[in-house]
Design an enzyme around this catalytic site. Structure first.
Site, mmCIF file in Angstrom:
data_model
loop_
_atom_site.group_PDB
_atom_site.id
_atom_site.type_symbol
_atom_site.label_atom_id
_atom_site.label_comp_id
_atom_site.label_asym_id
_atom_site.label_seq_id
_atom_site.Cartn_x
_atom_site.Cartn_y
_atom_site.Cartn_z
ATOM 1 C CB SER A 2 -0.560 -0.048 1.295
ATOM 2 O OG SER A 2 -1.305 1.277 1.160
ATOM 3 C CE1 TYR A 4 -3.586 -2.917 5.830
ATOM 4 C CE2 TYR A 4 -3.053 0.021 5.135
ATOM 5 C CZ TYR A 4 -3.317 -1.805 4.570
ATOM 6 O OH TYR A 4 -3.488 -2.176 3.095
ATOM 7 C CE LYS A 45 -1.397 -4.571 3.790
ATOM 8 N NZ LYS A 45 -1.805 -5.566 3.260
ATOM 9 C CG ASN A 103 -13.001 4.295 7.953
ATOM 10 O OD1 ASN A 103 -13.993 4.583 9.356
ATOM 11 N ND2 ASN A 103 -13.196 2.008 8.010
HETATM 12 P P1 NAD Z 1 -10.770 -6.793 1.381
HETATM 13 O O1 NAD Z 1 -10.914 -6.882 2.544
HETATM 14 O O2 NAD Z 1 -12.515 -6.901 0.203
HETATM 15 O O3 NAD Z 1 -10.598 -8.536 1.085
HETATM 16 C C1 NAD Z 1 -9.389 -9.054 1.884
HETATM 17 C C2 NAD Z 1 -9.654 -10.603 1.848
HETATM 18 O O4 NAD Z 1 -9.008 -11.313 2.125
HETATM 19 C C3 NAD Z 1 -11.301 -10.784 2.106
HETATM 20 O O5 NAD Z 1 -12.121 -11.154 1.050
HETATM 21 C C4 NAD Z 1 -10.929 -11.325 4.021
HETATM 22 O O6 NAD Z 1 -12.216 -11.838 3.946
HETATM 23 C C5 NAD Z 1 -9.888 -11.729 3.373
HETATM 24 N N1 NAD Z 1 -9.004 -12.759 4.661
HETATM 25 C C6 NAD Z 1 -8.700 -11.796 5.345
HETATM 26 N N2 NAD Z 1 -8.185 -12.192 6.817
HETATM 27 C C7 NAD Z 1 -7.900 -13.411 5.787
HETATM 28 C C8 NAD Z 1 -7.143 -14.917 6.034
HETATM 29 N N3 NAD Z 1 -6.171 -14.782 7.551
HETATM 30 N N4 NAD Z 1 -7.334 -15.937 5.995
HETATM 31 C C9 NAD Z 1 -7.794 -15.994 4.544
HETATM 32 N N5 NAD Z 1 -8.529 -14.685 3.820
HETATM 33 C C10 NAD Z 1 -8.097 -13.456 4.233
HETATM 34 O O7 NAD Z 1 -9.790 -6.234 0.464
HETATM 35 P P2 NAD Z 1 -9.214 -5.565 -0.488
HETATM 36 O O8 NAD Z 1 -9.170 -4.158 -0.303
HETATM 37 O O9 NAD Z 1 -9.756 -6.658 -1.624
HETATM 38 O O10 NAD Z 1 -7.642 -5.246 0.175
HETATM 39 C C11 NAD Z 1 -6.842 -6.690 -0.320
HETATM 40 C C12 NAD Z 1 -5.096 -5.902 0.438
HETATM 41 O O11 NAD Z 1 -4.848 -4.601 -0.844
HETATM 42 C C13 NAD Z 1 -5.125 -6.646 1.920
HETATM 43 O O12 NAD Z 1 -4.107 -6.407 1.748
HETATM 44 C C14 NAD Z 1 -5.304 -4.916 1.810
HETATM 45 O O13 NAD Z 1 -4.746 -4.168 2.506
HETATM 46 C C15 NAD Z 1 -4.222 -4.080 0.231
HETATM 47 N N6 NAD Z 1 -5.174 -3.072 0.168
HETATM 48 C C16 NAD Z 1 -5.953 -2.406 -0.322
HETATM 49 C C17 NAD Z 1 -6.019 -0.736 -0.491
HETATM 50 C C18 NAD Z 1 -8.094 -0.810 -0.553
HETATM 51 O O14 NAD Z 1 -7.744 0.459 -0.462
HETATM 52 N N7 NAD Z 1 -8.709 -1.038 -0.559
HETATM 53 C C19 NAD Z 1 -4.967 -0.330 -0.538
HETATM 54 C C20 NAD Z 1 -3.656 -0.468 -0.596
HETATM 55 C C21 NAD Z 1 -3.763 -2.199 -0.395
HETATM 56 N N1 UDP Z 2 -12.435 11.271 3.084
HETATM 57 C C1 UDP Z 2 -13.731 13.166 3.261
HETATM 58 N N2 UDP Z 2 -14.600 12.308 3.821
HETATM 59 C C2 UDP Z 2 -15.208 11.118 3.719
HETATM 60 C C3 UDP Z 2 -14.026 10.199 4.196
HETATM 61 C C4 UDP Z 2 -12.724 11.047 3.137
HETATM 62 O O1 UDP Z 2 -13.753 13.973 3.192
HETATM 63 O O2 UDP Z 2 -16.246 10.459 4.453
HETATM 64 C C5 UDP Z 2 -11.788 12.552 2.576
HETATM 65 C C6 UDP Z 2 -9.894 12.485 2.887
HETATM 66 O O3 UDP Z 2 -10.238 13.274 4.122
HETATM 67 C C7 UDP Z 2 -9.726 12.721 1.977
HETATM 68 C C8 UDP Z 2 -9.839 11.403 0.830
HETATM 69 O O4 UDP Z 2 -10.906 12.971 1.444
HETATM 70 O O5 UDP Z 2 -8.796 13.132 1.240
HETATM 71 C C9 UDP Z 2 -9.520 10.293 0.105
HETATM 72 O O6 UDP Z 2 -10.292 9.762 2.106
HETATM 73 P P1 UDP Z 2 -10.087 7.951 1.965
HETATM 74 O O7 UDP Z 2 -10.445 7.543 3.450
HETATM 75 O O8 UDP Z 2 -10.978 7.094 0.527
HETATM 76 O O9 UDP Z 2 -9.187 7.263 2.074
HETATM 77 P P2 UDP Z 2 -7.363 7.580 2.277
HETATM 78 O O10 UDP Z 2 -7.118 9.053 3.043
HETATM 79 O O11 UDP Z 2 -7.121 6.372 3.046
HETATM 80 O O12 UDP Z 2 -6.139 7.223 1.181
#
Ligand code: NAD
Ligand code: UDP
Length: 339
Positions: A124, A148, A152, A197
């Site tokens: 991330s 968190y 990572k 969130n």
């Molecule tokens: P998500 O929560 O939708 O998907 C994660 C999946 O992993 C879920 O289906 C959950 O049930 C499964 N899981 C969690 N812990 C587990 C375990 N111990 N064993 C088996 N399954 C498990 O999240 P996402 O948005 O699809 O994110 C996927 C990955 O990308 C995550 O590692 C997250 O940290 C990373 N990531 C996400 C974002 C984002 O904004 N969505 C940004 C940066 C990184």
């Molecule tokens: N944000 C906002 N209202 C909300 C959620 C997010 O104004 O209810 C704003 C937040 O302050 C940021 C942008 O939207 O500037 C993206 O937020 P998000 O939580 O989606 O991503 P992150 O901050 O984790 O990159």
């Protein structure tokens, strides 16, 4: 290739599963459903027309992983499984280190036992912490500001040490920026539990009437319109980045890091404005105080992924909104049928 997707029924995993299956790969999902819905795998099958196996299990269950890797003759793993709520990670750090770090160690041990040494890891942009310069390139110093983000970074470091100890591993660390949007079918998308969130799912729930208004967290940042700027990337472009990384690893040993974003900063007001244009109505909103720990601006330098992987984010904010709206409509119908 036979590819195992841990967390394969989650938001990014499900979209990547569809893309990989469409590209002709054999996909296996592995998930404990702690943050996803069991019906997702049926919907992936509906989109792809394939019968994709879905193993219910926890990545901390090394034995089950070894069995799964052997049973499906897996060639490569994409490791999405993890917990991702920043606030929860502050309140319950041990849960996050156990799930995300111990879970990754368990997976790597299983892969080592099964001699599967190709992995793409979901990292991330939070590993960078407060930007010292923008756009953020992969060489930017790393200083995550919450548990968190530290999980990572720790997994990234474990993978780098593993490659040093055994150069036959092939590892891609993908640092995602802000994934939004959904598959064009509208059958899969981001499905957060409770009050979201993140901005995009929050806006979608205001638009559908589930939440009364959006709180805009600060309009006095040093940005184009005073609101926070982020690098929103369409989840299908992100999925394509995983395919590009897997293709790259076929000819490359070692560990490489890639930012996956668009490289374009978009403000809260710009994103909301595009959403309003697409739906043809106003999103009720009010200015609220800044959210603690928020960055003013965060966006990627994507040139490494562009040049090395020949990968480019092609979809714009309009595509992110239209696909998100299609998913939100389907999601509301699912909720209606559950009631
Ligand atoms: P998500 O929560 O939708 O998907 C994660 C999946 O992993 C879920 O289906 C959950 O049930 C499964 N899981 C969690 N812990 C587990 C375990 N111990 N064993 C088996 N399954 C498990 O999240 P996402 O948005 O699809 O994110 C996927 C990955 O990308 C995550 O590692 C997250 O940290 C990373 N990531 C996400 C974002 C984002 O904004 N969505 C940004 C940066 C990184
Ligand atoms: N944000 C906002 N209202 C909300 C959620 C997010 O104004 O209810 C704003 C937040 O302050 C940021 C942008 O939207 O500037 C993206 O937020 P998000 O939580 O989606 O991503 P992150 O901050 O984790 O990159």
């Amino acid at each position: 290739m036979n590819i195992l997707l841990t967390g394969g029924t989650g938001y990014i995993g499900s979209h990547t599963a569809v893309l990989l299956a469409d590209a002709g790969h054999t996909v296996v999902l592995f998930d404990n459903f702690c943050n996803s819905n069991k019906t997702v795998s049926a919907r992936i099958n509906q989109i792809t027309g394939h019968d994709i196996p879905c193993v219910e299990g926890d990545v901390r269950d090394t034995k089950l992983l070894v069995k799964t890797l052997h049973e499906f003759q897996i060639d490569a793993v994409i490791h999405f499984a993890g917990l991702k709520a920043v606030g929860e990670s502050v309140r319950e750090p041990l849960k996050y280190f156990d799930n995300n770090v111990a879970g990754s160690i368990s997976l790597l041990e299983a892969m080592q036992k099964a001699s599967v040494k190709t992995i793409v890891f979901s990292s991330s942009a939070t590993v960078y912490g407060k930007p010292q310069y923008l756009p953020l390139d992969e060489a930017h110093p790393l200083n995550p500001i919450n548990p968190y983000g530290r999980t990572k970074l720790q997994v990234e470091e474990i993978l780098q040490d593993l490659v040093k100890s055994d150069p036959s591993w092939r590892v891609a660390l993908l640092r995602y920026f802000n994934p939004v949007g959904a598959h064009d079918s509208g059958l899969i998308g981001e499905d957060p539990n409770g009050i979201p969130n993140n901005l995009m799912p929050y806006v979608m729930q205001v638009a559908s009437g589930k939440l009364p208004h959006l709180n805009i967290f600060g309009n006095d940042y040093d940005t184009k319109d005073g609101t926070g700027e982020r690098d929103y990337i369409h989840v299908m472009d992100l999925a394509q980045g995983h395919l590009a990384a897997l293709n790259y690893l076929q000819d490359h040993l070692g560990c490489e890091i890639f930012n996956l974003g668009t490289g374009i900063p978009v403000s809260v007001l710009e994103l909301v404005g595009t959403y309003e244009k697409v739906i043809g109505k106003k999103i009720p909103s009010q200015i609220a105080s800044r959210r603690e720990g928020d960055l003013a601006v965060c966006y990627a330098d994507t040139s490494k992924a562009n040049h090395t992987l020949n990968w480019y984010a092609l979809k714009d904010v309009h595509d992110m909104c239209t696909s998100g709206i299609r998913w939100q409509t389907f999601r509301s119908s699912l909720e209606g049928s559950r009631e």
